[in-house]
Design a protein around this motif. Structure first.
Motif, PDB file in Angstrom:
ATOM      1  N   SER A  86       1.040  -1.185   0.232  1.00 18.80           N
ATOM      2  CA  SER A  86       0.041  -0.024   0.272  1.00 18.80           C
ATOM      3  C   SER A  86       0.554   1.352  -0.079  1.00 18.80           C
ATOM      4  O   SER A  86       0.720   2.055  -0.939  1.00 18.80           O
ATOM      5  CB  SER A  86      -1.027  -0.121   1.453  1.00 18.80           C
ATOM      6  OG  SER A  86      -2.124  -1.112   0.970  1.00 18.80           O
ATOM      7  N   ASP A 103      -5.297  -0.433  -4.691  1.00 18.50           N
ATOM      8  CA  ASP A 103      -4.972  -1.464  -3.905  1.00 18.50           C
ATOM      9  C   ASP A 103      -5.683  -2.530  -2.991  1.00 18.50           C
ATOM     10  O   ASP A 103      -6.771  -1.730  -2.592  1.00 18.50           O
ATOM     11  CB  ASP A 103      -4.548  -0.383  -2.794  1.00 18.50           C
ATOM     12  CG  ASP A 103      -4.207  -0.881  -1.310  1.00 18.50           C
ATOM     13  OD1 ASP A 103      -3.668  -1.954  -1.475  1.00 18.50           O
ATOM     14  OD2 ASP A 103      -3.125   0.478  -0.738  1.00 18.50           O
ATOM     15  N   GLU A 104      -6.031  -3.912  -3.103  1.00 20.49           N
ATOM     16  CA  GLU A 104      -6.900  -4.651  -2.812  1.00 20.49           C
ATOM     17  C   GLU A 104      -7.859  -4.162  -3.178  1.00 20.49           C
ATOM     18  O   GLU A 104      -8.692  -4.436  -2.455  1.00 20.49           O
ATOM     19  CB  GLU A 104      -6.450  -5.051  -1.476  1.00 20.49           C
ATOM     20  CG  GLU A 104      -4.985  -5.545  -1.423  1.00 20.49           C
ATOM     21  CD  GLU A 104      -4.939  -6.436  -0.185  1.00 20.49           C
ATOM     22  OE1 GLU A 104      -5.859  -6.571   0.598  1.00 20.49           O
ATOM     23  OE2 GLU A 104      -4.072  -6.449   0.722  1.00 20.49           O
TER      24      GLU A 104
HETATM   25 MG   LIG Z   1      -2.176  -2.364   2.071  1.00 21.25          MG
END
Ligand SMILES: [Mg+2]
Ligand SMILES: Nc1ncnc2c1ncn2[C@@H]1O[C@H](COP(=O)(O)OP(=O)(O)OP(=O)(O)O)[C@@H](O)[C@H]1O
Length: 265
Positions: free
Chosen positions: A64, A184-185
């Motif tokens: 991240s 991000d995810e």
């Molecule tokens: Mg992360």
């Protein structure tokens, strides 16, 4: 996809006029600390135009932070980050423009709760790209239709499912005509039955030539859409390889151990 087949031309301006592979995002010797904690260690990474790079690695490895640094949501202590040949601006209008060029899709969608779906998608183009409201609305509706949520345009985020909200977030990123989108995810907060509707939109984007950096543990997405997998651990890039090569024959013990855990999940 619930309604209309997301069209073949999800991207308003496919990057067909430029050579695929020309460096678009370049990180050179990047170091990032949070206090004493060294979270990005001498990161070197080049992402070519039109390339799709999947970043995987254990929790806390810096994935991240890497994304947030590329979008300058975090500042780095040393090294350089270039986007399309220019260093990251530190403030002001140049920074706003950079944020428009570098789209970001977060795990938690981050839509504006008190704006309608269509307003969420038109705000940036009007404020930052200086589009007329009319033009932004027309383009916004086109994008919402293409990610399959055109019929939700006048609703508020809380009235949509997680999968729908995440598709709105992707439409919002696309509305700025970004050069690259960081994910991000993007499916980690979704109920299982909604994951595929979001991945389908992302796969289409990838196939249409969007440059994407995607933090995800969705191996199916990596195998279908990624040109390259980057494996991070403890703030370092330990491996980079084509998806099939990485998944079938990782070279480091850390990657082998990580894959054995997620693949047997
Ligand atoms: Mg992360
Ligand atoms: N704002 C912050 N202040 C201090 N430490 C932070 C901050 N953000 C992240 N960290 C630390 O930096 C390291 C990298 O965090 P990061 O969130 O980038 O990891 P990640 O790979 O995305 O993990 P996850 O898979 O859990 O999302 C971790 O040790 C984390 O605790």
């Amino acid at each position: 996809m619930t309604e209309s087949n997301p069209a073949d031309d999800l991207l308003p301006t496919p990057h067909t006029s430029v050579a695929v592979g020309e460096p678009l995002v370049v990180l050179t010797d990047v170091d990032k600390y949070f206090g004493d904690l060294h979270v990005l260690k001498n990161i070197n990474l080049t992402v070519g135009r039109g390339e799709v790079v999947v970043v995987i690695g254990p929790s806390g490895s810096g994935k991240s932070t890497l994304c947030r640094s590329i979008n300058r949501l975090e500042t780095i202590q040393s090294g350089g980050i270039m986007i399309d040949g220019s260093p990251l601006p530190s403030e002001g209008k140049a920074l706003a423009r950079l944020r428009a060029d570098v789209g970001m899709v977060f795990q938690q969608f981050n839509l504006f709760a008190h704006k309608t779906i269509l307003e969420n998608v038109t705000l940036g183009p009007v404020r930052v790209r200086r589009k007329s409201k009319q033009e932004a609305r027309a383009h916004g509706m086109e994008l919402l239709n293409r990610v399959g949520v055109g019929n939700q345009a006048e609703k508020y985020p809380a009235q949509l499912s997680g999968g729908q909200q995440q598709r709105v977030a992707i439409a919002r990123a696309l509305a700025m005509d970004p050069k690259v989108i960081l994910f991000d995810e993007p499916t980690s907060a979704l109920d299982p039955e909604m994951i595929n509707e979001v991945l389908d939109v992302m796969i289409q984007l990838a196939q249409q030539g969007m440059t994407m950096i995607v933090v995800t543990h969705e191996m199916g997405f990596a195998r279908t859409a990624a040109d390259r997998v980057v494996f991070m651990a403890d703030g370092e890039i330990l491996e980079e390889a084509a998806p099939e090569a990485f998944f079938t024959s990782p070279t480091t013990a850390r990657a082998k151990d990580f894959l054995s855990k997620i693949l047997t999940h």
